[in-house]
Design an enzyme around this catalytic site. Sequence first.
Site, short mmCIF file in Angstrom:
data_model
loop_
_atom_site.label_atom_id
_atom_site.label_comp_id
_atom_site.label_asym_id
_atom_site.label_seq_id
_atom_site.Cartn_x
_atom_site.Cartn_y
_atom_site.Cartn_z
NE ARG A 167 -0.61 0.29 4.98
CZ ARG A 167 -0.52 1.46 5.60
NH1 ARG A 167 -1.03 2.54 5.04
NH2 ARG A 167 0.08 1.55 6.77
NE ARG A 226 -8.27 -12.51 10.23
CZ ARG A 226 -7.11 -12.91 10.73
NH1 ARG A 226 -6.31 -13.67 9.96
NH2 ARG A 226 -6.75 -12.59 11.95
CD GLU A 255 -11.48 -18.56 9.23
OE1 GLU A 255 -11.08 -18.59 10.43
OE2 GLU A 255 -10.72 -18.35 8.29
CG HIS A 274 -7.51 -19.27 10.69
ND1 HIS A 274 -8.36 -18.19 10.61
CD2 HIS A 274 -6.26 -18.73 10.86
CE1 HIS A 274 -7.68 -17.05 10.75
NE2 HIS A 274 -6.41 -17.36 10.89
#
Length: 313
Positions: A167, A226, A255, A274
């Site tokens: 970013r 995620r 999840e 996960h």
Amino acid sequence: MSKPGLRVLTHVPVQLLSRIGQELPEVELVPVAMQGAPAPETRGEVLLTHAAGSPNLAEVLARGVRWVHAYGTGVNAFPFHALGDRPLTCSRGASAIPISEWVLAVLLAAEKQLPASWVSQPPKHWSIASLGGLYGRTLGLIGLGGIGQAVAVRALPFGMRVRALRRSHAPSPLPGVEVVRDLAELVASADHLVLAAPATAKTRHLIDEATLAKVKPGLHLVNVARGELVDQEALRRALDDGRVGLASLDVAHPEPLPASHWLYSHPRVRFSPHVSWSMPGAFDLLIEPFLENLRRFRNGEPLLHAVDIESGY
């Protein structure tokens, strides 16, 4: 020596926090329940809580808490509005070692066709295969924080070309890693694309129908960030038509996934629940940033790994 009277209220089970007692024996750990009001006498300057906070967060914060640390690496589910002007820190990057090892494992498994190339009876041919390799392949990284850098450090010795989207406009922090500014350019060149960016409003469905239309055919998509970063229905269409040849996913949305979800059964999906953070000593890795910040807090020094509430990570 710890500041006299420094008390840490903790939602995290104290059996996971033995290092605090060993390294800062004068810090008092005060367990608090996740729900309901704490006992009237419960007070503490610091709260160690989970990455998603707790149902009674506001009530616990009202007991003298001046600083909050989230025992986790991603805080996308944390109720920031409850903090007031209290600083929030997290264990960002603490799981970079096990997660990056998991990523390299699935990259190698994809190229070497594991476990599909194992045999349980004599094969039709010996010494004949069409296996791939990491050498000469292009690895695309979305995110060049602790996890992204750890993946890059492990991929470069295999002879991979490593390109990363980040970013900021800062140059690459690692020699040999090329920073790109355009997502379409990155996905068009990547043989393996690893998602290692935080989940924020800006990254939600970053991998959507438009992005998947521009990927290099047969892309291997790896998500250790995620599930919200991926439009999963768009991914299913890309898997079905072969634009994405394989998806290795350690995260999903929501999840836990319901039992009938298509990610469990799609032939081009490798899905784990996960667990890429797991390794011996993983909990100690997560507590290390908190320990460092405890020392800083008692000395009045700036805290590390602060969460930017406006950005969401």
